[in-house]
Design a protein around this motif. Structure first.
Motif, PDB file in Angstrom:
ATOM      1  N   PHE A 161       0.850  -1.182   0.000  1.00 17.11           N
ATOM      2  CA  PHE A 161       0.000   0.000   0.000  1.00 17.11           C
ATOM      3  C   PHE A 161       0.891   1.239   0.000  1.00 17.11           C
ATOM      4  O   PHE A 161       2.115   1.150   0.172  1.00 17.11           O
ATOM      5  CB  PHE A 161      -0.955   0.005   1.194  1.00 17.11           C
ATOM      6  N   VAL A 162       0.275   2.396  -0.239  1.00 15.54           N
ATOM      7  CA  VAL A 162       1.007   3.653  -0.395  1.00 15.54           C
ATOM      8  C   VAL A 162       0.480   4.676   0.597  1.00 15.54           C
ATOM      9  O   VAL A 162      -0.732   4.755   0.826  1.00 15.54           O
ATOM     10  CB  VAL A 162       0.856   4.192  -1.835  1.00 15.54           C
ATOM     11  N   ALA A 163       1.381   5.450   1.175  1.00 17.13           N
ATOM     12  CA  ALA A 163       0.982   6.516   2.095  1.00 17.13           C
ATOM     13  C   ALA A 163       1.644   7.819   1.684  1.00 17.13           C
ATOM     14  O   ALA A 163       2.833   7.842   1.334  1.00 17.13           O
ATOM     15  CB  ALA A 163       1.363   6.171   3.533  1.00 17.13           C
ATOM     16  N   GLY A 164       0.890   8.891   1.738  1.00 15.58           N
ATOM     17  CA  GLY A 164       1.408  10.211   1.399  1.00 15.58           C
ATOM     18  C   GLY A 164       2.024  10.936   2.575  1.00 15.58           C
ATOM     19  O   GLY A 164       2.340  12.124   2.472  1.00 15.58           O
ATOM     20  N   ARG A 165       2.201  10.245   3.680  1.00 15.67           N
ATOM     21  CA  ARG A 165       2.872  10.809   4.848  1.00 15.67           C
ATOM     22  C   ARG A 165       4.110   9.973   5.144  1.00 15.67           C
ATOM     23  O   ARG A 165       4.262   8.864   4.627  1.00 15.67           O
ATOM     24  CB  ARG A 165       1.942  10.815   6.068  1.00 15.67           C
ATOM     25  N   ILE A 166       4.990  10.478   6.002  1.00 13.89           N
ATOM     26  CA  ILE A 166       6.204   9.734   6.326  1.00 13.89           C
ATOM     27  C   ILE A 166       5.857   8.490   7.138  1.00 13.89           C
ATOM     28  O   ILE A 166       4.874   8.450   7.877  1.00 13.89           O
ATOM     29  CB  ILE A 166       7.218  10.616   7.065  1.00 13.89           C
ATOM     30  N   SER A 167       6.680   7.464   6.985  1.00 15.82           N
ATOM     31  CA  SER A 167       6.398   6.179   7.640  1.00 15.82           C
ATOM     32  C   SER A 167       6.332   6.279   9.158  1.00 15.82           C
ATOM     33  O   SER A 167       5.608   5.520   9.808  1.00 15.82           O
ATOM     34  CB  SER A 167       7.480   5.158   7.259  1.00 15.82           C
ATOM     35  N   TRP A 168       7.088   7.216   9.715  1.00 23.15           N
ATOM     36  CA  TRP A 168       7.135   7.344  11.173  1.00 23.15           C
ATOM     37  C   TRP A 168       5.758   7.684  11.748  1.00 23.15           C
ATOM     38  O   TRP A 168       5.501   7.405  12.927  1.00 23.15           O
ATOM     39  CB  TRP A 168       8.153   8.413  11.570  1.00 23.15           C
ATOM     40  N   ASP A 169       4.875   8.263  10.953  1.00 26.69           N
ATOM     41  CA  ASP A 169       3.529   8.592  11.436  1.00 26.69           C
ATOM     42  C   ASP A 169       2.720   7.340  11.761  1.00 26.69           C
ATOM     43  O   ASP A 169       1.687   7.425  12.442  1.00 26.69           O
ATOM     44  CB  ASP A 169       2.758   9.404  10.390  1.00 26.69           C
ATOM     45  N   PHE A 170       3.186   6.183  11.293  1.00 24.37           N
ATOM     46  CA  PHE A 170       2.451   4.930  11.489  1.00 24.37           C
ATOM     47  C   PHE A 170       3.203   3.976  12.405  1.00 24.37           C
ATOM     48  O   PHE A 170       2.914   2.793  12.446  1.00 24.37           O
ATOM     49  CB  PHE A 170       2.204   4.260  10.130  1.00 24.37           C
ATOM     50  N   ARG A 171       4.187   4.509  13.129  1.00 25.14           N
ATOM     51  CA  ARG A 171       5.005   3.649  13.991  1.00 25.14           C
ATOM     52  C   ARG A 171       5.101   4.241  15.394  1.00 25.14           C
ATOM     53  O   ARG A 171       6.181   4.558  15.893  1.00 25.14           O
ATOM     54  CB  ARG A 171       6.390   3.448  13.371  1.00 25.14           C
ATOM     55  N   ARG A 172       3.962   4.386  16.030  1.00 26.82           N
ATOM     56  CA  ARG A 172       3.936   4.838  17.426  1.00 26.82           C
ATOM     57  C   ARG A 172       4.327   3.654  18.309  1.00 26.82           C
ATOM     58  O   ARG A 172       3.697   2.603  18.282  1.00 26.82           O
ATOM     59  CB  ARG A 172       2.533   5.327  17.798  1.00 26.82           C
ATOM     60  N   LYS A 173       5.362   3.838  19.110  1.00 31.04           N
ATOM     61  CA  LYS A 173       5.927   2.715  19.852  1.00 31.04           C
ATOM     62  C   LYS A 173       5.227   2.426  21.172  1.00 31.04           C
ATOM     63  O   LYS A 173       5.346   1.322  21.713  1.00 31.04           O
ATOM     64  CB  LYS A 173       7.417   2.955  20.108  1.00 31.04           C
ATOM     65  N   THR A 174       4.529   3.416  21.731  1.00 31.05           N
ATOM     66  CA  THR A 174       3.885   3.201  23.022  1.00 31.05           C
ATOM     67  C   THR A 174       2.399   3.521  22.905  1.00 31.05           C
ATOM     68  O   THR A 174       1.927   4.016  21.888  1.00 31.05           O
ATOM     69  CB  THR A 174       4.503   4.092  24.115  1.00 31.05           C
ATOM     70  N   ASP A 175       1.689   3.269  23.955  1.00 24.21           N
ATOM     71  CA  ASP A 175       0.264   3.612  24.013  1.00 24.21           C
ATOM     72  C   ASP A 175       0.032   4.880  24.832  1.00 24.21           C
ATOM     73  O   ASP A 175      -1.080   5.127  25.315  1.00 24.21           O
ATOM     74  CB  ASP A 175      -0.544   2.449  24.597  1.00 24.21           C
ATOM     75  N   GLU A 176       1.074   5.678  24.970  1.00 20.28           N
ATOM     76  CA  GLU A 176       0.931   6.971  25.628  1.00 20.28           C
ATOM     77  C   GLU A 176       0.259   7.941  24.667  1.00 20.28           C
ATOM     78  O   GLU A 176       0.673   8.060  23.506  1.00 20.28           O
ATOM     79  CB  GLU A 176       2.293   7.516  26.060  1.00 20.28           C
ATOM     80  N   SER A 177      -0.766   8.634  25.117  1.00 19.08           N
ATOM     81  CA  SER A 177      -1.502   9.541  24.238  1.00 19.08           C
ATOM     82  C   SER A 177      -0.627  10.682  23.723  1.00 19.08           C
ATOM     83  O   SER A 177      -0.914  11.269  22.684  1.00 19.08           O
ATOM     84  CB  SER A 177      -2.726  10.109  24.959  1.00 19.08           C
ATOM     85  N   SER A 178       0.447  10.977  24.442  1.00 22.10           N
ATOM     86  CA  SER A 178       1.334  12.066  24.019  1.00 22.10           C
ATOM     87  C   SER A 178       2.231  11.658  22.857  1.00 22.10           C
ATOM     88  O   SER A 178       2.819  12.520  22.192  1.00 22.10           O
ATOM     89  CB  SER A 178       2.202  12.529  25.189  1.00 22.10           C
ATOM     90  N   ASP A 179       2.348  10.351  22.608  1.00 20.63           N
ATOM     91  CA  ASP A 179       3.180   9.891  21.500  1.00 20.63           C
ATOM     92  C   ASP A 179       2.472  10.138  20.174  1.00 20.63           C
ATOM     93  O   ASP A 179       1.255  10.022  20.066  1.00 20.63           O
ATOM     94  CB  ASP A 179       3.499   8.398  21.645  1.00 20.63           C
TER      95      ASP A 179
END
Length: 445
Positions: A161-179
């Protein structure tokens, strides 16, 4: 639609043979529920939460935006558009609809395309503190995909699949809402898919493909004509920088680049600060300066990459990189492996310790070297632009074609591994902690 099968006479054998020009190139496109793509376009006003922009006008012309009607002679006469950099997934999907080797029979497919508008979807929720809301669409998509028979053949490893945003936007490492972002790419099922985005992460199943520029030619001749124009362009500035400072980013070269550009008589600075008149949103203003510049500075900003890389290539302006993660470690399918062929590399590992002078470094480059690099840059133009979704080049492969070939080669390598008794899961979604370190790119210094 299936491509037709060609028949030819093998004169050496005196027999008829059948050739399928799409053998090994068939792609099956999932017909996703509309909530994952088309409904997002209908609700375009919801895609800009947290910004002051209105995305709706950019949806015109199959995602490449409204045509630029008066460029004051800076651009070619037609096929330049006000294209939003976040609409890559829409542009890619519309180009895929005209791909010559589509098939309705998934058993024939070499790869499976998932037309999920991942970047547009998450743009609705990036500023939402509720991580369950942020993650919900991705989780629902994966549930839908894993129930399809196509998934079970390779457990998704032939899906992309393709995303128009940087990959890091889809790699949140924690479940902290601030991440920041969503954890979509860390979900087990998603790890089995390949993601193409404007900036790749350091994981092996992410690949970077070019940001969309404003040039979407209909045919090869328009590319050739533009190449001729930029090749003969008079360049009155030694170097230029288009961007805004990043005072909140520690160890950022941005401020130094701006400071040195402003101090140099041979540099043109385009201020992208939104508090001023932001000329960076005007492709005519940007291309006018880039076309008049020998070198274009490309320091990292909020992330490693920037759309300006491809604007500068399009203008025949030699990019100057300060970090390997801006291009060398990113666009492996679209740019030469030898970065010194088309760019200048000034590694700045610690801006506080760096005492270099950009103007002096660029003045030290010989005219022969400059001309060779510019010719290499101009030669890259066809493969970094996305042709108009209503057309396809006959001679060149555009950015879409190069990306599709890269995906198909990757899936074929995976199948070859399986045929040889290997485990396709080994290394497929592993991280590469050294991908964006300076040490791997010392050969360019």
């Amino acid at each position: 639609m299936l491509s037709s099968t060609l028949s030819f006479t093998d004169q050496s054998l005196g027999t008829y043979s059948d050739i399928d020009p799409c053998s090994g190139r068939y792609i099956y496109v999932h017909d996703l529920p509309s909530r994952f793509n088309h409904d997002l376009l209908k609700n375009c006003r919801s895609l800009t939460r947290g910004t002051n922009s209105n995305m709706c006008p950019y949806m015109a012309n199959l995602g490449i935006g409204p045509e630029i009607e008066n460029s004051q002679g800076v651009l070619s006469s037609k096929n330049w558009f006000s294209t939003n950099q976040f609409l890559l997934e829409v542009i890619f999907h519309n180009k895929m609809k005209r791909y010559e080797c589509l098939t309705n029979d998934s058993s024939l497919a070499s790869a499976i395309f998932v037309p999920f508008y991942a970047g547009l979807d998450i743009s609705q929720y990036l500023w939402n503190p509720n991580i369950s809301v942020r993650d919900s669409s991705g989780m629902d998509l994966l549930k839908w995909l894993t129930e399809r028979p196509e998934w079970k053949r390779l457990w998704g490893r032939d899906h992309f699949f393709v995303a128009g945003r940087i990959s890091w936007d889809f790699r949140r490492k924690t479940d902290e809402s601030s991440d920041w972002g969503t954890k979509f790419r860390f979900l087990p099922e998603s790890k089995n898919m390949t993601m193409l985005s404007v900036e790749a992460s350091s994981w092996n199943n992410d690949y970077a493909i070019p940001y969309p520029t404003n040039f979407h030619p209909l045919k090869d001749s328009e590319v050739l004509e533009w190449q001729r124009r930029v090749r003969s362009q008079n360049r009155s500035y030694l170097f230029t920088f288009a961007g805004a400072s990043r005072p909140d980013l520690n160890n950022s070269i941005r401020g130094v680049a701006i400071e040195q550009c402003r101090a140099a008589r041979a540099c043109k600075f385009i201020d992208c600060n939104v508090t001023n008149e932001n000329k960076c949103d005007d492709p005519v203003s940007v291309m006018r300066v880039f076309k008049s510049s020998v070198f274009c500075l490309q320091p990292p900003g909020d992330s490693y990459t920037r759309r300006s890389i491809f604007d500068s290539i399009l203008a025949g302006c030699i990019p100057v990189f300060f970090h390997p993660g801006t291009a060398y470690a990113q666009y492996l399918w679209h740019l030469p492996r030898n970065g010194t062929k088309y760019s200048v590399y000034i590694p700045v590992k610690d801006v506080k310790l760096w005492k270099g002078n950009v103007e002096e470094i660029l003045l030290g480059i010989s005219k022969d070297k400059e001309l060779a690099m510019r010719e290499e840059v101009i030669g890259l133009i066809p493969r970094i632009v996305y042709a108009n979704p209503r057309s396809k080049f006959e001679i060149f492969g555009d950015a879409f074609d190069v990306a599709v070939d890269g995906v198909l080669e990757g899936v074929e390598s995976l199948r070859r591994l399986i045929r040889e008794g290997g485990d396709p899961s080994v290394g497929f979604a592993d991280g590469d902690d050294y991908k964006y370190t300076f040490s791997q790119w010392e050969r360019f210094e």
